[in-house]
Each structure stands twice: as C-alpha cells, then as structure tokens.
Design a protein around this motif. Structure first.
Motif, PDB file in Angstrom:
ATOM      1  N   UNK A 129       0.839  -1.195   0.000  1.00 40.65           N
ATOM      2  CA  UNK A 129       0.000   0.000   0.000  1.00 40.65           C
ATOM      3  C   UNK A 129       0.878   1.251   0.000  1.00 40.65           C
ATOM      4  N   UNK A 130       0.457   2.255  -0.750  1.00 42.23           N
ATOM      5  CA  UNK A 130       1.165   3.532  -0.767  1.00 42.23           C
ATOM      6  C   UNK A 130       0.437   4.478   0.181  1.00 42.23           C
ATOM      7  N   UNK A 131       0.706   4.329   1.467  1.00 45.58           N
ATOM      8  CA  UNK A 131       0.023   5.141   2.480  1.00 45.58           C
ATOM      9  C   UNK A 131       0.772   6.450   2.677  1.00 45.58           C
ATOM     10  N   UNK A 132       0.007   7.560   2.617  1.00 43.36           N
ATOM     11  CA  UNK A 132       0.605   8.895   2.687  1.00 43.36           C
ATOM     12  C   UNK A 132      -0.231   9.802   3.567  1.00 43.36           C
ATOM     13  N   UNK A 133      -0.680   9.298   4.694  1.00 48.21           N
ATOM     14  CA  UNK A 133      -1.582  10.072   5.551  1.00 48.21           C
ATOM     15  C   UNK A 133      -0.958  11.385   6.013  1.00 48.21           C
ATOM     16  N   UNK A 134       0.325  11.393   6.271  1.00 49.33           N
ATOM     17  CA  UNK A 134       0.949  12.605   6.788  1.00 49.33           C
ATOM     18  C   UNK A 134       1.488  13.539   5.726  1.00 49.33           C
ATOM     19  N   UNK A 135       1.471  13.130   4.477  1.00 50.69           N
ATOM     20  CA  UNK A 135       2.044  13.956   3.409  1.00 50.69           C
ATOM     21  C   UNK A 135       1.030  14.986   2.924  1.00 50.69           C
ATOM     22  N   UNK A 136       1.482  16.224   2.797  1.00 53.61           N
ATOM     23  CA  UNK A 136       0.585  17.278   2.307  1.00 53.61           C
ATOM     24  C   UNK A 136       0.273  17.093   0.835  1.00 53.61           C
ATOM     25  N   UNK A 137       1.279  16.702   0.074  1.00 48.80           N
ATOM     26  CA  UNK A 137       1.100  16.454  -1.360  1.00 48.80           C
ATOM     27  C   UNK A 137       1.246  14.957  -1.615  1.00 48.80           C
ATOM     28  N   UNK A 138       0.182  14.346  -2.079  1.00 47.62           N
ATOM     29  CA  UNK A 138       0.181  12.896  -2.283  1.00 47.62           C
ATOM     30  C   UNK A 138       0.826  12.549  -3.621  1.00 47.62           C
ATOM     31  N   UNK A 139       1.744  11.599  -3.590  1.00 45.82           N
ATOM     32  CA  UNK A 139       2.384  11.173  -4.830  1.00 45.82           C
ATOM     33  C   UNK A 139       1.485  10.195  -5.572  1.00 45.82           C
ATOM     34  N   UNK A 140       1.735  10.081  -6.857  1.00 44.65           N
ATOM     35  CA  UNK A 140       0.935   9.208  -7.722  1.00 44.65           C
ATOM     36  C   UNK A 140       1.840   8.110  -8.258  1.00 44.65           C
ATOM     37  N   UNK A 141       1.385   6.879  -8.141  1.00 42.17           N
ATOM     38  CA  UNK A 141       2.177   5.754  -8.635  1.00 42.17           C
ATOM     39  C   UNK A 141       1.983   5.586 -10.143  1.00 42.17           C
ATOM     40  N   UNK A 142       3.061   5.223 -10.796  1.00 43.50           N
ATOM     41  CA  UNK A 142       3.016   5.054 -12.255  1.00 43.50           C
ATOM     42  C   UNK A 142       2.138   3.874 -12.662  1.00 43.50           C
ATOM     43  N   UNK A 143       1.309   4.118 -13.675  1.00 41.01           N
ATOM     44  CA  UNK A 143       0.647   3.017 -14.361  1.00 41.01           C
ATOM     45  C   UNK A 143       0.782   3.326 -15.852  1.00 41.01           C
ATOM     46  N   UNK A 144       1.809   2.766 -16.446  1.00 40.86           N
ATOM     47  CA  UNK A 144       2.097   3.064 -17.844  1.00 40.86           C
ATOM     48  C   UNK A 144       1.185   2.274 -18.782  1.00 40.86           C
ATOM     49  N   UNK A 145       0.857   2.916 -19.855  1.00 49.46           N
ATOM     50  CA  UNK A 145       0.010   2.298 -20.871  1.00 49.46           C
ATOM     51  C   UNK A 145       0.627   1.021 -21.423  1.00 49.46           C
ATOM     52  N   UNK A 146       1.940   0.995 -21.475  1.00 48.61           N
ATOM     53  CA  UNK A 146       2.632  -0.169 -22.037  1.00 48.61           C
ATOM     54  C   UNK A 146       2.421  -1.431 -21.197  1.00 48.61           C
ATOM     55  N   UNK A 147       1.969  -1.287 -19.931  1.00 50.42           N
ATOM     56  CA  UNK A 147       1.688  -2.462 -19.106  1.00 50.42           C
ATOM     57  C   UNK A 147       0.558  -3.310 -19.694  1.00 50.42           C
ATOM     58  N   UNK A 148      -0.263  -2.680 -20.515  1.00 53.58           N
ATOM     59  CA  UNK A 148      -1.392  -3.395 -21.119  1.00 53.58           C
ATOM     60  C   UNK A 148      -0.979  -4.183 -22.355  1.00 53.58           C
ATOM     61  N   UNK A 149       0.262  -4.035 -22.758  1.00 55.94           N
ATOM     62  CA  UNK A 149       0.863  -4.823 -23.842  1.00 55.94           C
ATOM     63  C   UNK A 149      -0.008  -4.893 -25.097  1.00 55.94           C
ATOM     64  N   UNK A 150      -0.563  -6.050 -25.424  1.00 58.63           N
ATOM     65  CA  UNK A 150      -1.327  -6.212 -26.658  1.00 58.63           C
ATOM     66  C   UNK A 150      -2.621  -5.397 -26.667  1.00 58.63           C
ATOM     67  N   UNK A 151      -3.008  -4.904 -25.496  1.00 60.96           N
ATOM     68  CA  UNK A 151      -4.217  -4.083 -25.405  1.00 60.96           C
ATOM     69  C   UNK A 151      -3.882  -2.623 -25.090  1.00 60.96           C
ATOM     70  N   UNK A 152      -2.648  -2.222 -25.332  1.00 63.09           N
ATOM     71  CA  UNK A 152      -2.241  -0.843 -25.043  1.00 63.09           C
ATOM     72  C   UNK A 152      -2.570   0.106 -26.185  1.00 63.09           C
ATOM     73  N   UNK A 153      -2.827  -0.440 -27.357  1.00 64.96           N
ATOM     74  CA  UNK A 153      -3.082   0.405 -28.515  1.00 64.96           C
ATOM     75  C   UNK A 153      -1.824   0.939 -29.153  1.00 64.96           C
ATOM     76  N   UNK A 154      -0.662   0.485 -28.674  1.00 61.90           N
ATOM     77  CA  UNK A 154       0.621   0.931 -29.238  1.00 61.90           C
ATOM     78  C   UNK A 154       1.072  -0.013 -30.346  1.00 61.90           C
ATOM     79  N   UNK A 155       1.250  -1.274 -30.013  1.00 62.83           N
ATOM     80  CA  UNK A 155       1.647  -2.249 -31.040  1.00 62.83           C
ATOM     81  C   UNK A 155       0.501  -2.576 -31.987  1.00 62.83           C
ATOM     82  N   UNK A 156      -0.716  -2.510 -31.492  1.00 62.32           N
ATOM     83  CA  UNK A 156      -1.902  -2.754 -32.318  1.00 62.32           C
ATOM     84  C   UNK A 156      -2.878  -1.599 -32.110  1.00 62.32           C
TER      85      UNK A 156
END
Length: 275
Positions: A129-156
């Motif tokens: 878990x990315x818990x950030x209760x004490x942080x004023x500015x919450x960071x965002x975890x990467x979710x790259x389009x390329x993780x979807x591979x054949x369903x990313x719309x890049x190769x196809x």
C-alpha cells in the motif's frame, strides 16, 4: 325612473372602490402607509430567515472536511466498469466504420496513461500500500500504458478489433481510503457451456496494492486508477454469436455477489463480432 337609473352607477362605483377608493386613498383595502409597513415587515422577516439559514449552513459546513466525505461507510466496495463505455459491443471486424467508435474511445481514455505522462509519477513498491496520511502532497504511482501490452493500442492501434479479438479495459471506481485485502484480480467467464479463451494484462489481471489508498480529488489530483485489459481470443465458431461475459474482482475482501447491485465488484457485458 331616476331611482332605477341611479342604481347601476352606485354598484359600479362600489366595485371600483374595492381596487382603489379615491375618497380614503385605500388600495385593495389598505392605505399607502399600511402597505409600506407590511412591506418593511416582510423584508425584515424574510431577511432574518435567509440570514438564519445561511448561518446554520455555514456552521454545518465547518464540521465537514474539505478533502473527503465525513461518512464513508455506505460504499464498502467499488463498482466495476468497462471501456469502451458500452455494455453491448457489436461490430463487423471487416468494416472499420463499425468498430472505430470503440477504438477511438479507448485511445482517448488512455491518453493520461501514456508512458511519457506516467514517467512524471513515482515508482512505488510492488504489492505494498502507498500510504501517505501525513504527506501534504500525495504522490501518484506510475501506471504506464505499455503495461497493457497487446491491449495498449501501441503495437496494435485497433486494440484487436480489426482481427476480431477485441480488448476490453476494466477498472474499479474510486473510493477514498479503500485498501483491498488480499491480492485482487479480475476473472472473466463467458456465460455458455464451453469456456472462452482470454488473455489478461497486466499478468494474471491483478490490481496491484501500490495504487491504494486513494485520497480524493483535492489531495490526489493526478491519480490514475489501475486497469486490467482482457483480450477476447475469439475463434471462427464464436463469430456471429452474442456472447455474454461476466468479469468479477476476486482474491480480496471486495464484495462481488450482491444481487441488489450488479455492478458492485463485477460487470456483465455482451460482445457480438461478425465477419
């Protein structure tokens, strides 16, 4: 004769006096000063009501946090939706005009998931878990389009629609503070006698815990939900037939079998591919 002729004038005069009486200066039974007093009374009365209502609303709003709802116990599990935004997907794989609407919708939806955009976000610990209760500015975890591979719309760029093996993107609705236990993943089944082969991206169709919890639009403005892509590996025998598919979030404590809410932890849609 003079008496009979005078009666209509008397009735006519008395009817006018109801609206305005020139002898007393009354309008609809009240003098100008009386109407003025009534007007001032109601201005003060309704002004007091408006001020009292505004004060009570202001006091109530002081008890509510700006970043999240105060009470969040009525929605313990998220709903599940698909992209493209249609529960009845039907097209002819040989006619691009019939599936272009789905392809364009997927491309537009994935713009915020482009690798160039997601590289600005943080690399988070897998399966934590990315818990950030004490942080004023919450960071965002990467979710790259390329993780979807054949369903990313890049190769196809057609997301498999041109070959008759369409991709469906699945995501859970956002719930502030949600931390699903276990290892949530998507499992899809075709409601028919024979199973339907499907491929999942990322591997095993998992929603990694690094993307939870969500802290709300104000504290987490650039947050992106994790996605699972399901590629339907249709064969010749599957064409020209409507196939009903149900996808559930399993492997966690999230509810997915509530008969009163068919979108809670699951989603059902239909696919018809012709050729």
């Amino acid at each position: 004769m003079s008496t009979k002729e005078g009666k209509p004038e008397e009735n006519k005069s008395s009817w006018k006096d109801v609206i305005y009486n020139p002898r007393t200066g009354e309008f609809i039974g009240r003098t100008a000063s009386s109407w003025a007093l009534i007007f001032v009374f109601y201005v003060i009365f309704y002004g007091f009501l408006a001020g009292f209502f505004s004060l009570t609303m202001w006091v109530m709003l002081q008890t509510l946090p700006d970043t999240a709802p105060k009470y969040r116990d009525r929605v313990p599990s998220p709903g599940v939706v698909i992209r493209p935004r249609s529960l009845d997907i039907a097209f002819n794989r040989t006619i691009p005009q019939q599936y272009n609407q789905y392809v364009n919708h997927l491309h537009n939806f994935l713009q915020t998931y482009n690798d160039s955009v997601q590289e600005k976000n943080e690399l988070c610990l897998v399966n934590e878990y990315t818990e950030q209760d004490g942080a004023a500015e919450k960071k965002v975890c990467q979710f790259k389009r390329s993780l979807l591979r054949m369903c990313s719309g890049v190769s196809d760029p057609s997301f498999g629609y041109a070959e008759g093996k369409p991709c469906i993107l699945i995501k859970m609705n956002r719930i502030i503070g949600l931390k699903p236990r276990g290892e949530p993943y998507v499992n899809c089944t075709a409601k028919r006698d024979t199973p339907l082969l499907m491929s999942y991206y990322p591997d095993q169709g998992k929603f990694d815990k690094m993307y939870f919890p969500y802290y709300g639009k104000q504290l987490h403005p650039n947050y992106v939900q994790p996605l699972v892509a399901v590629k339907l590996m249709l064969e010749e025998a599957d064409y020209n037939t409507e196939i009903t598919i149900e996808c559930k979030v399993e492997g966690s404590d999230l509810e997915n079998s509530n008969d009163r809410d068919k979108f809670l932890g699951r989603v059902t849609f239909r696919v018809t591919v012709s050729q």
